[in-house]
Design an enzyme around this catalytic site. Sequence first.
Site, PDB file in Angstrom:
ATOM      1  CB  CYS A  60      -0.892   0.027   1.239  1.00  0.00           C
ATOM      2  SG  CYS A  60      -1.727  -1.528   1.570  1.00  0.00           S
TER       3      CYS A  60
ATOM      4  CD  GLU B 190      -0.982   8.628   1.320  1.00  0.00           C
ATOM      5  OE1 GLU B 190      -1.247   9.845   1.306  1.00  0.00           O
ATOM      6  OE2 GLU B 190      -0.232   8.085   2.142  1.00  0.00           O
TER       7      GLU B 190
ATOM      8  NE  ARG C 145       8.168   2.506 -13.355  1.00  0.00           N
ATOM      9  CZ  ARG C 145       8.545   3.716 -13.016  1.00  0.00           C
ATOM     10  NH1 ARG C 145       9.588   4.259 -13.585  1.00  0.00           N
ATOM     11  NH2 ARG C 145       7.880   4.397 -12.116  1.00  0.00           N
TER      12      ARG C 145
ATOM     13  CB  SER D 216       1.969   5.855 -20.763  1.00  0.00           C
ATOM     14  OG  SER D 216       1.733   4.481 -20.994  1.00  0.00           O
TER      15      SER D 216
ATOM     16  CB  SER E 268       9.917  10.283  -2.172  1.00  0.00           C
ATOM     17  OG  SER E 268      11.031  10.858  -2.790  1.00  0.00           O
TER      18      SER E 268
ATOM     19  CD  GLU F 262       5.428  -1.593 -10.247  1.00  0.00           C
ATOM     20  OE1 GLU F 262       6.478  -1.118 -10.703  1.00  0.00           O
ATOM     21  OE2 GLU F 262       5.382  -2.246  -9.206  1.00  0.00           O
TER      22      GLU F 262
ATOM     23  N   GLY G  43     -18.058  -8.208 -34.814  1.00  0.00           N
ATOM     24  CA  GLY G  43     -19.102  -8.203 -33.775  1.00  0.00           C
ATOM     25  C   GLY G  43     -18.784  -9.176 -32.653  1.00  0.00           C
TER      26      GLY G  43
ATOM     27  CD1 TRP H 261      -5.151   4.586  -6.551  1.00  0.00           C
ATOM     28  CD2 TRP H 261      -6.889   3.459  -7.362  1.00  0.00           C
ATOM     29  NE1 TRP H 261      -5.982   5.489  -7.167  1.00  0.00           N
ATOM     30  CE2 TRP H 261      -7.061   4.811  -7.672  1.00  0.00           C
ATOM     31  CE3 TRP H 261      -7.874   2.542  -7.764  1.00  0.00           C
ATOM     32  CZ2 TRP H 261      -8.161   5.286  -8.359  1.00  0.00           C
ATOM     33  CZ3 TRP H 261      -8.964   3.009  -8.461  1.00  0.00           C
ATOM     34  CH2 TRP H 261      -9.090   4.374  -8.750  1.00  0.00           C
TER      35      TRP H 261
ATOM     36  NE  ARG I  68     -17.101 -13.805 -39.932  1.00  0.00           N
ATOM     37  CZ  ARG I  68     -18.409 -13.979 -39.932  1.00  0.00           C
ATOM     38  NH1 ARG I  68     -18.936 -15.173 -39.646  1.00  0.00           N
ATOM     39  NH2 ARG I  68     -19.205 -12.966 -40.197  1.00  0.00           N
TER      40      ARG I  68
HETATM   41  C1  LIG Z   1      -6.157  -1.777 -10.535  1.00  0.00           C
HETATM   42  C2  LIG Z   1      -5.111  -0.995  -9.826  1.00  0.00           C
HETATM   43  C3  LIG Z   1      -4.241  -1.632  -8.951  1.00  0.00           C
HETATM   44  C4  LIG Z   1      -3.281  -0.907  -8.255  1.00  0.00           C
HETATM   45  N1  LIG Z   1      -2.505  -1.536  -7.328  1.00  0.00           N
HETATM   46  C5  LIG Z   1      -1.732  -0.787  -6.503  1.00  0.00           C
HETATM   47  C6  LIG Z   1      -1.087  -1.380  -5.371  1.00  0.00           C
HETATM   48  O1  LIG Z   1      -1.164  -2.597  -5.153  1.00  0.00           O
HETATM   49  N2  LIG Z   1      -0.387  -0.575  -4.530  1.00  0.00           N
HETATM   50  C7  LIG Z   1      -0.285   0.770  -4.731  1.00  0.00           C
HETATM   51  O2  LIG Z   1       0.370   1.433  -3.944  1.00  0.00           O
HETATM   52  N3  LIG Z   1      -0.864   1.369  -5.814  1.00  0.00           N
HETATM   53  C8  LIG Z   1      -1.594   0.616  -6.685  1.00  0.00           C
HETATM   54  N4  LIG Z   1      -2.232   1.226  -7.753  1.00  0.00           N
HETATM   55  C9  LIG Z   1      -2.105   2.671  -7.923  1.00  0.00           C
HETATM   56  C10 LIG Z   1      -1.394   3.087  -9.199  1.00  0.00           C
HETATM   57  O3  LIG Z   1      -0.022   2.878  -9.091  1.00  0.00           O
HETATM   58  C11 LIG Z   1      -1.784   4.561  -9.466  1.00  0.00           C
HETATM   59  O4  LIG Z   1      -3.128   4.560  -9.918  1.00  0.00           O
HETATM   60  C12 LIG Z   1      -0.874   5.232 -10.470  1.00  0.00           C
HETATM   61  O5  LIG Z   1       0.393   5.435  -9.924  1.00  0.00           O
HETATM   62  C13 LIG Z   1      -1.428   6.559 -10.945  1.00  0.00           C
HETATM   63  O6  LIG Z   1      -1.801   7.386  -9.892  1.00  0.00           O
HETATM   64  P1  LIG Z   1      -3.244   8.094  -9.919  1.00  0.00           P
HETATM   65  O7  LIG Z   1      -4.244   7.044 -10.220  1.00  0.00           O
HETATM   66  O8  LIG Z   1      -3.405   8.857  -8.685  1.00  0.00           O
HETATM   67  O9  LIG Z   1      -3.200   9.057 -11.177  1.00  0.00           O
HETATM   68  P2  LIG Z   1      -2.664  10.570 -11.202  1.00  0.00           P
HETATM   69  O10 LIG Z   1      -1.288  10.603 -10.655  1.00  0.00           O
HETATM   70  O11 LIG Z   1      -3.669  11.469 -10.633  1.00  0.00           O
HETATM   71  O12 LIG Z   1      -2.585  10.824 -12.777  1.00  0.00           O
HETATM   72  C14 LIG Z   1      -3.718  11.195 -13.556  1.00  0.00           C
HETATM   73  C15 LIG Z   1      -3.232  11.496 -14.974  1.00  0.00           C
HETATM   74  O13 LIG Z   1      -2.322  12.610 -14.943  1.00  0.00           O
HETATM   75  C16 LIG Z   1      -1.085  12.238 -15.542  1.00  0.00           C
HETATM   76  N5  LIG Z   1       0.027  12.903 -14.862  1.00  0.00           N
HETATM   77  C17 LIG Z   1       0.246  13.010 -13.503  1.00  0.00           C
HETATM   78  N6  LIG Z   1       1.381  13.672 -13.286  1.00  0.00           N
HETATM   79  C18 LIG Z   1       1.918  13.981 -14.494  1.00  0.00           C
HETATM   80  C19 LIG Z   1       3.106  14.628 -14.915  1.00  0.00           C
HETATM   81  N7  LIG Z   1       3.996  15.126 -14.036  1.00  0.00           N
HETATM   82  N8  LIG Z   1       3.319  14.767 -16.246  1.00  0.00           N
HETATM   83  C20 LIG Z   1       2.427  14.284 -17.166  1.00  0.00           C
HETATM   84  N9  LIG Z   1       1.304  13.637 -16.809  1.00  0.00           N
HETATM   85  C21 LIG Z   1       1.052  13.484 -15.497  1.00  0.00           C
HETATM   86  C22 LIG Z   1      -1.010  10.733 -15.368  1.00  0.00           C
HETATM   87  O14 LIG Z   1      -0.129  10.137 -16.305  1.00  0.00           O
HETATM   88  C23 LIG Z   1      -2.459  10.323 -15.593  1.00  0.00           C
HETATM   89  O15 LIG Z   1      -2.717  10.258 -16.970  1.00  0.00           O
HETATM   90  C24 LIG Z   1      -3.163   0.490  -8.485  1.00  0.00           C
HETATM   91  C25 LIG Z   1      -4.017   1.121  -9.396  1.00  0.00           C
HETATM   92  C26 LIG Z   1      -4.990   0.419 -10.047  1.00  0.00           C
HETATM   93  C27 LIG Z   1      -5.920   1.143 -10.974  1.00  0.00           C
END
Ligand SMILES: Cc1cc2nc3c(=O)[nH]c(=O)nc-3n(C[C@H](O)[C@H](O)[C@H](O)COP(=O)(O)OP(=O)(O)OC[C@H]3O[C@@H](n4cnc5c(N)ncnc54)[C@H](O)[C@@H]3O)c2cc1C
Length: 409
Positions: free
Chosen positions: A128, A131, A268, A392, A184, A389, A366, A162, A293
């Site tokens: 975890c 946040e 990664r 993109s 961090s 992780e 379809g 998440w 097909r």
């Molecule tokens: C199914 C699932 C499983 C997961 N499992 C885990 C887990 O086990 N443990 C855990 O800790 N986390 C987990 N995560 C969390 C995951 O790592 C985060 O969702 C991810 O890091 C993105 O963070 P966010 O969702 O807050 O998106 P945000 O950081 O809010 O990003 C939103 C958008 O803004 C873009 N963006 C943000 N900052 C920038 C920047 N500086 N430059 C350009 N674009 C930017 C992002 O690329 C994205 O398109 C999981 C997520 C999902 C959906």
Amino acid sequence: MAEFTMELNDEQKEVRDWLHGFAADVIRPAAAEWDEREETPWPVIQEAAKVGIYSLDFYAQQYFDPTGLGIPMAMEELFWGDAGIALSIVGTGLAAVGVLANGTEEQIGTWIPQMYGDATDVKVAAFCSSEPDAGSDVASMRTRAVYDEANDEWVINGTKTWATNGGIANVHVVVASVDPELGSKGHASFIIPPGTRGLAQGQKFKKHGIRASHTAEVVLDDVRVPGSCLLGGKEKLDERLARAREKAKAAGGERVKNAAMATFEASRPAVGAMAVGTARAAYEVALEYARTREQFGRPIIDNQGVAFQLADMRTQIDAARLLVWRASWMAISGKRFTAAEGSMSKLFASETAKKVTAQAIQILGGNGYTREYPVERMHRDAAIYTIFEGTSEIQRLVIARTLSGMPIR
Ligand SMILES: Cc1cc2nc3c(=O)[nH]c(=O)nc-3n(C[C@H](O)[C@H](O)[C@H](O)COP(=O)(O)OP(=O)(O)OC[C@H]3O[C@@H](n4cnc5c(N)ncnc54)[C@H](O)[C@@H]3O)c2cc1C
């Protein structure tokens, strides 16, 4: 001259074929059911435990394969079977690696077995970190861990989101800030033992894909854990914090930021390999469908418009695998990621999986759009790879910063 080969050795081929058999015979047939149920596939995890795939031993063996290809090969095969179920099987590994990387020998010996349980009573673990307000921007983490010296306990408060296996895990590994001024660099990881008071599952998310994998919020309300639950121990933490404070002072007291998360560079490629598995699965379904097909009195693959799509799909999948293997080999060989090769592999493989699974739907017409065929599920599943992780965009940020040496935003 140094020997060079891109062929897997006999032992690796044996493991790959064994995993492929499990993916084909146990995971794939269960995929649609658990996707619909949106629940953790406990019976499948139990099967994996029985045959030895769900265990630290198996994970460690692949992790320490001297060629670096053990983990990417395993991930590709399991995720070829089904992404949601495979994540339920390997999700515990994320938490276990957190302990392996930062824990003392005693912590490794105590907690990792409790993360897996055994074949008769399987358990899972959760890592975890994310946040609600700290996803890509890990440094903004608000969860706080405060040391209570009198009782030699850490008191943890905050909300995680998440978390894969969050709330259903036997052992949770929680990242918290012990010094917010350091961003961090002021983070530390804690074990939350089974049954600890104050830890509760929040919302369980209903997701677009990988629905057999449980994802939920984890709420930490005055969670108290013994000092021994700090991964790596207090002495090591104090030394690390002292070094970070010195550095911050030298930088004029500026808060240390780490939006790029370069520290995940070595892990990664494993996510890239998962994406390769899903992409390959969809490509195989599409190839078989295109061969059989018939429209206009001939198989649809007779049309260049379809055949060339398949050619592109396969080319991109192979290119993705090569990037993943290169980065995995670099990681195990201790090579420096001078061009963020780990991020490159994850970026390319995850974007490839999204593209290839969409093309597979198109080739199935379809049928591809229905739940009668698996490519619709694979496309929903593939969308996760460009998000977790590090998204993109974050991979591109890491690559661009590494290449340029500039603080690109
Ligand atoms: C199914 C699932 C499983 C997961 N499992 C885990 C887990 O086990 N443990 C855990 O800790 N986390 C987990 N995560 C969390 C995951 O790592 C985060 O969702 C991810 O890091 C993105 O963070 P966010 O969702 O807050 O998106 P945000 O950081 O809010 O990003 C939103 C958008 O803004 C873009 N963006 C943000 N900052 C920038 C920047 N500086 N430059 C350009 N674009 C930017 C992002 O690329 C994205 O398109 C999981 C997520 C999902 C959906």
